[in-house]
Design a protein around this motif. Structure first.
Motif, short mmCIF file in Angstrom:
data_model
loop_
_atom_site.label_atom_id
_atom_site.label_comp_id
_atom_site.label_asym_id
_atom_site.label_seq_id
_atom_site.Cartn_x
_atom_site.Cartn_y
_atom_site.Cartn_z
N UNK A 177 -17.89 -23.43 -6.94
CA UNK A 177 -16.79 -22.55 -7.74
C UNK A 177 -17.14 -21.40 -7.78
N UNK A 178 -18.37 -20.50 -7.88
CA UNK A 178 -18.38 -19.28 -7.75
C UNK A 178 -17.55 -18.37 -6.45
N UNK A 179 -17.65 -19.23 -5.39
CA UNK A 179 -16.93 -18.64 -4.24
C UNK A 179 -15.49 -18.66 -4.31
N UNK A 180 -14.88 -19.79 -5.02
CA UNK A 180 -13.45 -19.98 -5.32
C UNK A 180 -12.93 -19.05 -6.40
N UNK A 181 -14.01 -18.56 -7.31
CA UNK A 181 -13.37 -17.50 -8.40
C UNK A 181 -13.29 -16.19 -7.55
N UNK A 182 -13.57 -15.98 -6.45
CA UNK A 182 -13.43 -14.68 -5.69
C UNK A 182 -12.49 -14.79 -4.46
N UNK A 183 -11.97 -16.06 -4.38
CA UNK A 183 -11.04 -16.41 -3.08
C UNK A 183 -9.74 -15.56 -3.36
N UNK A 184 -8.99 -15.45 -4.19
CA UNK A 184 -7.82 -14.78 -4.38
C UNK A 184 -8.06 -13.39 -4.21
N UNK A 185 -9.15 -12.92 -4.80
CA UNK A 185 -9.25 -11.49 -4.45
C UNK A 185 -9.33 -10.91 -3.22
N UNK A 186 -10.11 -11.91 -2.44
CA UNK A 186 -10.32 -11.43 -1.08
C UNK A 186 -9.32 -11.97 -0.15
N UNK A 187 -8.16 -12.47 -0.49
CA UNK A 187 -7.05 -13.14 0.48
C UNK A 187 -6.43 -11.82 0.80
N UNK A 188 -6.20 -11.40 2.39
CA UNK A 188 -5.50 -10.34 2.74
C UNK A 188 -4.13 -10.08 2.33
N UNK A 189 -3.49 -9.21 2.14
CA UNK A 189 -2.04 -8.87 1.91
C UNK A 189 -1.29 -8.77 3.20
N UNK A 190 -0.48 -9.79 3.54
CA UNK A 190 0.38 -9.90 4.48
C UNK A 190 1.70 -9.46 4.67
#
Length: 505
Positions: free
Chosen positions: A9-22
């Motif tokens: 879960x801790x990693x999934x909480x940060x996933x959206x933030x680290x997704x690159x803008x395309x």
């Protein structure tokens, strides 16, 4: 509020933030109908697609409907629906975060799910959207006949969990009345106000204030049944008597009932949380898809029927509103939104974005008459733009791709500063807009001329004099500034250097 926990879960909480803008790259050969067109069909990973949509659509989507994989430990041809439980939760969490950011303040999110993950989904939605923003859990009867091969209980229903972004601002429509419902209204006492029906005047609890005798026209006195009381206090009852809104039966000797006139009922019926198979069934969705693709032998296992999506969009949207489905599947949501006059964005990562969704929407534009077409008098028209995910706007070091043009970077800068979408004007300008009293400017890609310091991307006195005026605070993005800190402060300017001050989170 209790929170759901799971492995990773801790990693999934940060996933959206680290997704690159395309970038979204249009594929003209796969678009169809009237062009240019705001309706979007996007092929690509929905997590990256949702992040790419933020700068232009954050806070603009009135209704989001998704039908994600149910994690049923079954094998489907078009989807891997056999994700381990923690993986499913980690997959859903960042997507729901981005969907929340895209949702309008008065909008709603509708998520189809079954019992395998439905209860976990509700807790996760409470965490992301806030428990107070829960609207309802709709139970939809997806099949009529039981499965006689079921080991224990035959599942005949799915859930549709409904959340708002801000329940105090959320708006929804009522359902239209039917002739059968109107037939329940009569006028047995020839009331000049027209036809009416009556309702029970008691409630299922005892309240001393509302427990009093009522004298019937026949002379008999009555009281509510044991454990009950009248639904209104005595003075309110006497007001209704004076207004001839109480009915005592044809002989004046029946328990009092409250008259409700059809002319006073506005806006149709309040939707309930029980949607029977009469609304639509799974087999309807399969039949609709088979009619569209008769040569297809392995139709999607559980395509949603058009009438189900029509009901959701009728309740949650009005013509011209934006609808988003990031698990588009066979394309039902986009097809229904098109026929109902809504703008839409559909995202699908698989090959069937091209083999099923695109040709289905093409048939809709051409006026196909399946599904809800006859009910909404669909005759064809409109169009859609087909896109794929392109290069990232920022690389892993936060540097800007040299191919990025001014409108693209402008949208990202505006969103990252204001968290609102940027609506590109007809004529581009270095002034992106004014938000909360602050003006935002972008000097990039030769917006004011060439790349020399005298004009272009460097903040000089000449460039400053040429910028659109604003009396308040100003934030200016550019390659560099010829002004020192004192001069910037005196001018009320915050200068941010490209690319280093362009945040990517």
């Amino acid at each position: 509020m209790p929170l759901l926990d799971w492995l990773n879960k801790p990693a999934s909480l940060q996933t959206a933030r680290h997704v690159p803008y395309r970038l979204l790259e249009c594929v003209p050969a796969l678009g169809y109908g009237a062009m240019p067109n705001p309706n979007l069909l996007i092929q690509g990973d929905n997590l990256e697609a949702l992040k790419a949509l933020l700068p232009l659509y954050a806070g603009r989507i009135k209704c989001i409907y998704i039908d994600p994989p149910y994690n049923t430990r079954s094998a489907f041809e078009h989807y891997d629906d056999n994700l381990e439980h923690s993986q499913w939760l980690s997959m859903m969490y960042p997507r729901l975060e981005l969907l929340r950011d895209l949702l309008a303040e008065d909008g709603s999110l509708w998520v189809s799910i079954d019992d395998h993950e439905g209860h976990y989904l509700k807790v996760m939605l409470d965490e992301i959207f806030g428990r107070k923003n829960f609207i309802a859990n709709v139970v939809w009867q997806k099949r009529i006949s039981p499965d006689n091969d079921a080991t224990f209980l035959s599942g005949t229903s799915d859930h549709i969990v409904v959340m708002s972004k801000d329940i105090s601002r959320c708006t929804m429509n009522r359902l239209p009345r039917t002739e059968e419902q109107d037939d329940r209204y009569q006028n047995v006492d020839n009331d000049p106000r027209g036809i009416w029906t009556s309702s029970d005047l008691t409630r299922r609890e005892y309240r001393e204030r509302d427990y009093y005798p009522i004298k019937l026209p026949s002379g008999r006195e009555v009281l509510p049944a044991r454990g009950r009381s009248w639904s209104i206090p005595r003075d309110s009852f006497e007001t209704l008597i004076r207004e001839n809104r109480i009915y005592f039966g044809p002989n004046g000797d029946a328990m009092p009932r409250r008259k409700r006139f059809l002319t006073e009922i506005r806006g149709g019926l309040v939707p309930t949380t029980w949607w029977s198979g009469d609304v639509a069934k799974n087999e309807d969705g399969k039949r609709e898809l088979k009619a569209l693709f008769p040569e297809e032998r392995n139709v999607f296992a559980t395509p949603k029927p058009e009438r189900l999506i029509e009901r959701i969009l009728h309740i949650a949207t009005n013509p011209g509103d934006w609808v988003l489905d990031s698990f588009l599947g066979s394309g039902t949501t986009a097809a229904v939104a098109h026929k109902m006059g809504r703008h839409y964005i559909g995202v699908e990562m698989g090959d069937h974005a091209v083999t099923h969704c695109q040709p289905r929407l093409q048939k809709v534009v051409d006026g196909e008459q399946g599904g809800i077409s006859k009910a909404v008098n669909w005759q064809g028209g409109g169009g859609f733009t087909f896109c794929r995910l392109g290069a990232t706007v920022f690389d892993e070091y936060g540097m800007i791709d040299k191919a990025i043009r001014f409108p693209t970077l402008a949208a990202y800068v505006w969103y990252l500063e204001t968290r609102t979408p940027w609506i590109a004007p007809d004529t581009l300008s270095p002034l992106l807009g004014i938000h909360d009293g602050t003006a935002y400017y972008l000097l990039y890609n030769g917006i004011l001329g060439d790349r020399r310091p005298q004009s272009g991307n460097v903040l000089t006195q000449t460039v400053l004099d040429g910028l659109p005026k604003h009396p308040g605070k100003r934030v200016i993005y550019g390659e560099t500034s010829r002004f020192g800190a004192g001069r910037l402060a005196a001018e009320g300017i915050t200068f941010k250097q490209i690319p280093y001050d362009v945040r990517v989170g």
